[in-house]
Motif scaffolding. Structure first.
Motif, PDB file in Angstrom:
ATOM      1  N   ASP A  78       0.809  -1.212   0.000  1.00 50.18           N
ATOM      2  CA  ASP A  78       0.000   0.000   0.000  1.00 50.18           C
ATOM      3  C   ASP A  78       0.845   1.267   0.000  1.00 50.18           C
ATOM      4  O   ASP A  78       0.334   2.343  -0.267  1.00 50.18           O
ATOM      5  CB  ASP A  78      -0.926   0.025   1.218  1.00 50.18           C
ATOM      6  CG  ASP A  78      -2.011  -1.028   1.119  1.00 50.18           C
ATOM      7  OD1 ASP A  78      -2.579  -1.203   0.036  1.00 50.18           O
ATOM      8  OD2 ASP A  78      -2.280  -1.683   2.141  1.00 50.18           O
ATOM      9  N   SER A  79       2.129   1.143   0.360  1.00 48.73           N
ATOM     10  CA  SER A  79       2.974   2.335   0.421  1.00 48.73           C
ATOM     11  C   SER A  79       4.428   1.956   0.176  1.00 48.73           C
ATOM     12  O   SER A  79       4.832   0.808   0.384  1.00 48.73           O
ATOM     13  CB  SER A  79       2.853   3.010   1.783  1.00 48.73           C
ATOM     14  OG  SER A  79       3.479   2.219   2.777  1.00 48.73           O
ATOM     15  N   GLU A  82       6.115   0.738   3.307  1.00 49.53           N
ATOM     16  CA  GLU A  82       5.875  -0.683   3.561  1.00 49.53           C
ATOM     17  C   GLU A  82       6.917  -1.553   2.860  1.00 49.53           C
ATOM     18  O   GLU A  82       7.351  -2.570   3.394  1.00 49.53           O
ATOM     19  CB  GLU A  82       4.468  -1.057   3.086  1.00 49.53           C
ATOM     20  CG  GLU A  82       4.074  -2.486   3.369  1.00 49.53           C
ATOM     21  CD  GLU A  82       2.671  -2.799   2.875  1.00 49.53           C
ATOM     22  OE1 GLU A  82       2.352  -3.996   2.804  1.00 49.53           O
ATOM     23  OE2 GLU A  82       1.908  -1.877   2.540  1.00 49.53           O
ATOM     24  N   ASP A 114      -6.136   6.593  -5.019  1.00 52.85           N
ATOM     25  CA  ASP A 114      -7.016   5.921  -4.047  1.00 52.85           C
ATOM     26  C   ASP A 114      -7.272   4.469  -4.432  1.00 52.85           C
ATOM     27  O   ASP A 114      -7.647   3.658  -3.585  1.00 52.85           O
ATOM     28  CB  ASP A 114      -8.348   6.663  -3.925  1.00 52.85           C
ATOM     29  CG  ASP A 114      -8.226   8.013  -3.241  1.00 52.85           C
ATOM     30  OD1 ASP A 114      -7.168   8.291  -2.606  1.00 52.85           O
ATOM     31  OD2 ASP A 114      -9.181   8.820  -3.357  1.00 52.85           O
ATOM     32  N   ASN A 116      -4.968   2.509  -5.380  1.00 49.85           N
ATOM     33  CA  ASN A 116      -3.708   1.844  -5.067  1.00 49.85           C
ATOM     34  C   ASN A 116      -2.702   1.837  -6.218  1.00 49.85           C
ATOM     35  O   ASN A 116      -1.734   1.075  -6.195  1.00 49.85           O
ATOM     36  CB  ASN A 116      -3.927   0.426  -4.523  1.00 49.85           C
ATOM     37  CG  ASN A 116      -2.789  -0.031  -3.633  1.00 49.85           C
ATOM     38  OD1 ASN A 116      -2.060   0.779  -3.058  1.00 49.85           O
ATOM     39  ND2 ASN A 116      -2.615  -1.333  -3.521  1.00 49.85           N
ATOM     40  N   LYS A 118       0.505   2.902  -7.858  1.00 50.17           N
ATOM     41  CA  LYS A 118       1.730   3.446  -7.271  1.00 50.17           C
ATOM     42  C   LYS A 118       2.620   4.149  -8.290  1.00 50.17           C
ATOM     43  O   LYS A 118       3.333   5.072  -7.942  1.00 50.17           O
ATOM     44  CB  LYS A 118       2.532   2.341  -6.564  1.00 50.17           C
ATOM     45  CG  LYS A 118       1.773   1.717  -5.414  1.00 50.17           C
ATOM     46  CD  LYS A 118       1.415   2.760  -4.386  1.00 50.17           C
ATOM     47  CE  LYS A 118       0.577   2.190  -3.271  1.00 50.17           C
ATOM     48  NZ  LYS A 118      -0.372   3.146  -2.750  1.00 50.17           N
TER      49      LYS A 118
END
Length: 146
Positions: A78-79, A82, A114, A116, A118
């Motif tokens: 998600d990031s 992470e 939103d 996801n 990236k």
């Protein structure tokens, strides 16, 4: 050090051919190596699709990727934080190839984030609302919107 494989067609093929990632069909299988790479699963939006068709393809990929990740024990991140902190194997990111589906709608960029996404390539071969792709017939560069 994390090494990224920035693109594979597994997601696109799974969505357009209605197969899962683990399908034995040769056309769906691609070179995905989680031992070496964090895999970026790209949803490619072909230039010849309309905005409506491209957005429908994106929506199908948006639903398919998390399901396939769960089935195949792939950790969809998600990031970027992470990624740096992860000790898990089989890391993956959701990416977009060709921002044609933004269609001059700045709010759609937030929708993609939103959803996801990236990373995204701005164009593919043709011209879109952001700029000219590699094979644009009369390239002028980035658009005012871009």
């Amino acid at each position: 050090m994390k090494v990224f494989d920035l693109h594979c067609d597994t997601l696109y093929k799974a969505v357009t051919m209605s197969h899962g990632f683990s399908c034995s069909d040769y056309e769906v299988q691609t070179d995905v190596d989680f031992e070496k790479y964090l895999q970026c699963f790209a949803v490619w939006i072909p230039d010849d699709l309309s905005i409506k068709q491209g957005r429908a393809l994106f929506e199908k990929a948006k639903i398919t990727l998390p399901k396939e990740c769960k089935i195949n024990n792939i950790n969809l991140v998600d990031s970027f934080k992470e990624i740096n902190n992860s000790t898990k194997n089989k890391l993956a990111m959701f990416t977009l190839e060709n921002c044609k589906i933004i269609d001059n709608d700045i709010s759609y960029i937030k929708y993609l984030a939103d959803s996801n996404i990236k990373t995204a390539t701005l164009t593919w071969n043709d011209t879109n609302c952001i700029g000219d792709g590699a094979m644009a017939e009369h390239p002028t560069g980035i658009t005012e919107f871009g």
